[in-house]
Structures are given as C-alpha cells and as structure tokens.
Design an enzyme around this catalytic site. Structure first.
Site, PDB file in Angstrom:
ATOM      1  N   ASP A 190      -2.055  -0.554   6.000  1.00 29.71           N
ATOM      2  CA  ASP A 190      -2.353   0.099   7.279  1.00 29.71           C
ATOM      3  C   ASP A 190      -3.830   0.370   7.528  1.00 29.71           C
ATOM      4  OD1 ASP A 190      -2.573   2.165   5.347  1.00 29.71           O
ATOM      5  OD2 ASP A 190      -2.303   3.650   6.939  1.00 29.71           O
ATOM      6  N   SER A 191      -4.703   0.044   6.552  1.00 30.93           N
ATOM      7  CA  SER A 191      -6.098   0.421   6.827  1.00 30.93           C
ATOM      8  C   SER A 191      -7.149  -0.484   6.196  1.00 30.93           C
ATOM      9  CB  SER A 191      -6.342   1.891   6.464  1.00 30.93           C
ATOM     10  OG  SER A 191      -6.060   2.093   5.117  1.00 30.93           O
ATOM     11  N   ASN A 240      -9.018  -0.470   3.583  1.00 30.38           N
ATOM     12  CA  ASN A 240      -8.999  -0.867   2.171  1.00 30.38           C
ATOM     13  C   ASN A 240      -7.894  -1.880   1.847  1.00 30.38           C
ATOM     14  OD1 ASN A 240      -6.943   1.066   2.349  1.00 30.38           O
ATOM     15  ND2 ASN A 240      -7.293   1.865   0.297  1.00 30.38           N
ATOM     16  N   LYS A 281      -8.618  -4.404  -3.788  1.00 21.05           N
ATOM     17  CA  LYS A 281      -7.186  -4.712  -3.853  1.00 21.05           C
ATOM     18  C   LYS A 281      -6.988  -6.227  -3.877  1.00 21.05           C
ATOM     19  CE  LYS A 281      -5.305  -0.617  -1.490  1.00 21.05           C
ATOM     20  NZ  LYS A 281      -4.318  -0.178  -0.475  1.00 21.05           N
ATOM     21  N   THR A 310      -3.016   0.489  -4.219  1.00 18.59           N
ATOM     22  CA  THR A 310      -3.414   1.748  -3.578  1.00 18.59           C
ATOM     23  C   THR A 310      -4.776   2.257  -4.035  1.00 18.59           C
ATOM     24  OG1 THR A 310      -2.772   4.101  -3.430  1.00 18.59           O
ATOM     25  CG2 THR A 310      -2.096   2.949  -5.400  1.00 18.59           C
ATOM     26  N   GLY A 311      -5.329   3.186  -3.269  1.00 19.75           N
ATOM     27  CA  GLY A 311      -6.550   3.858  -3.682  1.00 19.75           C
ATOM     28  C   GLY A 311      -6.256   4.974  -4.680  1.00 19.75           C
ATOM     29  N   ASP A 370       0.851  -1.190   0.000  1.00 22.70           N
ATOM     30  CA  ASP A 370       0.000   0.000   0.000  1.00 22.70           C
ATOM     31  C   ASP A 370       0.898   1.256   0.000  1.00 22.70           C
ATOM     32  OD1 ASP A 370      -2.255   1.764   0.658  1.00 22.70           O
ATOM     33  OD2 ASP A 370      -1.398   1.771   2.686  1.00 22.70           O
ATOM     34  N   LEU A 371       0.352   2.386  -0.416  1.00 24.07           N
ATOM     35  CA  LEU A 371       1.180   3.613  -0.449  1.00 24.07           C
ATOM     36  C   LEU A 371       1.028   4.492   0.799  1.00 24.07           C
ATOM     37  CD1 LEU A 371       1.149   5.114  -4.074  1.00 24.07           C
ATOM     38  CD2 LEU A 371       3.061   4.141  -2.830  1.00 24.07           C
ATOM     39  N   ASP A 372      -0.135   5.169   0.933  1.00 29.32           N
ATOM     40  CA  ASP A 372      -0.301   6.147   2.022  1.00 29.32           C
ATOM     41  C   ASP A 372      -0.317   5.472   3.390  1.00 29.32           C
ATOM     42  OD1 ASP A 372      -0.966   8.963   0.766  1.00 29.32           O
ATOM     43  OD2 ASP A 372      -1.953   7.448  -0.467  1.00 29.32           O
TER      44      ASP A 372
END
Ligand code: CA
Length: 290
Positions: free
Chosen positions: A235-236, A238, A212, A41-42, A7-9
């Site tokens: 981390d979340s 999604n 994802k 990522t979103g 994931d990115l953020d």
C-alpha cells in the site's frame, strides 16, 4: 515455484492491527497449493513473528524493509546492517532536531522515553482536534508505531549507541512535512543509505543494499523461485521496490493513487480482506496460465 509477498500495515493487517480469519485462510490455502508466502514489512522480525504466531501462520519473513530475511522455520538467511559510525551520525542529526525516532536491532526497538511520550501526546491532540479526515487518518496511522512489540525505552541516544547489537533500520517520525522532507533529502544524499516511507508521518532509513525488492530477489535466487510468476501486495512507498521485481503487483484500495498507478491491479481495502481477495484472484489467473 512462486512467491506471494505481502506487506503488513495497511495491507494484511486490518484497522485493528490484526490478521483476519479470511486472510489467514487464504494464506493457508496458498501454502497448501505450493506457493511460498512471504511477509515483507518495515517491522522488526521479532515483532512480525509475534503477529504471525497469534494468527497461526508461518511464512518466510522479510523484516526491517529488507535488512533481514528469515525462512519459515526461523533461520536467518541474510542481514544487512547500517554501519556503527553512520548510525551515530544519523541519531545525532535526528536528535538535534527533536525528531521522534525508533532504532531497530535484532533484539529490540530502542527509543527515547521522553520523545515517545511527547509524540504520543501529539497524536492524541491531532485525533481530538477539529481536523479534516486526511489529517485524522495520518494521526491514526502514526498510532501504529505504538502497536509494535519489543520496545526498550532509554533516556538519551548515547544509551542506544552503547548497545552491541547491529542496527537494521531507523524510523524517524514527524507531522511537519517540511521537516520530514528535509530529513529524507539529507539521508537520501548519502550513498550508503536507502530511504523509504510507509506512511505520511515517517521515513525509514536502511543500508542502501536493503530493500523489500532486493530481499525478494535474493530469496528467489536462494530458493529457485520465478519472480516473473510471483505476486506482491502492498500500500505504500516502501513496497515500490518489490512491485518492480514481480510479474504481478497488487495495490490495496486504501493505497494512494501514485501507488495504484504502478501496479498490475488493485484489490479491496485492508479492512475488506483485500489480501485474501488478491490471493484467490492470483491463483485463479495462475491456474489459467499454467
Ligand atoms: Ca504498508
């Protein structure tokens, strides 16, 4: 072959929204050792591409929460848009309730100029107000929305509907938890839609078939990769769909407890090169098992 899906953020990106040298080196090392690195990522594909180029990495990219998949040479492997009629009804509903929202296509992120200015103002007010640390963190995370690349500002939502491009993802933001929950429930009830969240201030709406996890499964099929021997880091909320698909799931130290609880293990924070740490640990375990 195995995936390392990242994931990115809040995960690969640090607090300055950058990919650290340590993380970049770990990704290069994993690729050299034959692992297929996937950014999941979103964010929109073109935005991710800009970030990766700047950092000097060329991974496969699952964008807009699984609605698009691109190979590492930029070829689109799959895309799952939201139907035109549904986009119209979603935007109308959000618009009537004064949400700040972003509409993702393969060319741009469309958003309303006035709402954007207002939302930015709201963030600055929250950041300067006398709030507890949690609320300040939510405001700081919300500021990330402004760090994305590819915004096109329009006057009103019919201007967005006029665009010919297909829509992959709609992000709605609010600091009012009740208002956000109402939107989540409203769209989650609609069979053809999927709703997830990447932070406390947002919900992210896609076609139900896009997640994802589904995207990673599709790639595993196309590229003959074992998900059981793959790792996902996030981390979340999604990220949950991809955590469920892989044999080795890793939560960031900065993730909430309910995310950590479903993962195989927890790594360091995004500001402590948690991704690099997880990659080296995974490769060590992998070498021991194979
Ligand atoms: Ca995240």
């Amino acid at each position: 072959m195995s995936f390392i899906a990242i994931d990115l953020d809040g995960t690969l990106l640090n607090g300055q929204n950058e990919i650290s040298e340590e993380n970049r080196n770990a990704i290069h090392y994993a690729q050299e050792q034959g692992f297929e690195v996937v950014i999941s990522t979103g964010r929109a594909y073109f935005d991710v591409q800009t970030i990766c180029k700047k950092a000097g990495i060329s991974p496969c990219i699952i964008g807009t929460n699984g609605a698009t998949i691109h190979s590492n040479d930029g070829k689109m492997l799959s895309s799952i848009p939201i139907s035109k009629e549904r986009v119209e009804s979603i935007l109308k509903w959000l618009d009537e309730r004064d949400f700040y929202y972003e509409v993702f296509t393969d060319k741009a992120i469309y958003t309303l100029k006035k709402r954007r200015e207002f939302f930015y103002h709201e963030i600055q007010q929250l950041k300067s107000a006398d709030l507890d640390r949690d609320q300040k963190k939510i405001a700081a995370e919300a500021e990330r929305q402004f760090d994305q690349f590819g915004f096109v500002l329009v006057e009103n939502y019919p201007d967005i509907l006029k665009q010919k491009e297909e829509v992959f993802n709609i992000v709605a933001c609010s600091f009012n938890q009740k208002k956000l929950a109402e939107a989540w429930n409203r769209f989650d009830m609609i069979g053809e839609l999927g709703v997830v969240s990447s932070a406390d201030h947002n919900i992210e709406i896609t076609n139900k078939g896009a997640s994802k996890g589904n995207a990673l499964e599709k790639m595993a099929f196309l590229m003959n990769v074992s998900l059981e021997q793959s790792m996902a880091i996030g981390d979340s909320n999604n990220d949950l769909s991809m955590f469920r698909k892989v044999g080795y799931s890793v939560a960031m130290e900065n993730a909430k407890d309910d995310i950590k609880a479903v993962c195989t293990t927890t790594t360091l924070k995004n500001d402590e090169n948690g991704v690099a740490h997880a990659i080296y640990q995974f490769m060590e375990n992998f070498a021991l098992q194979n």
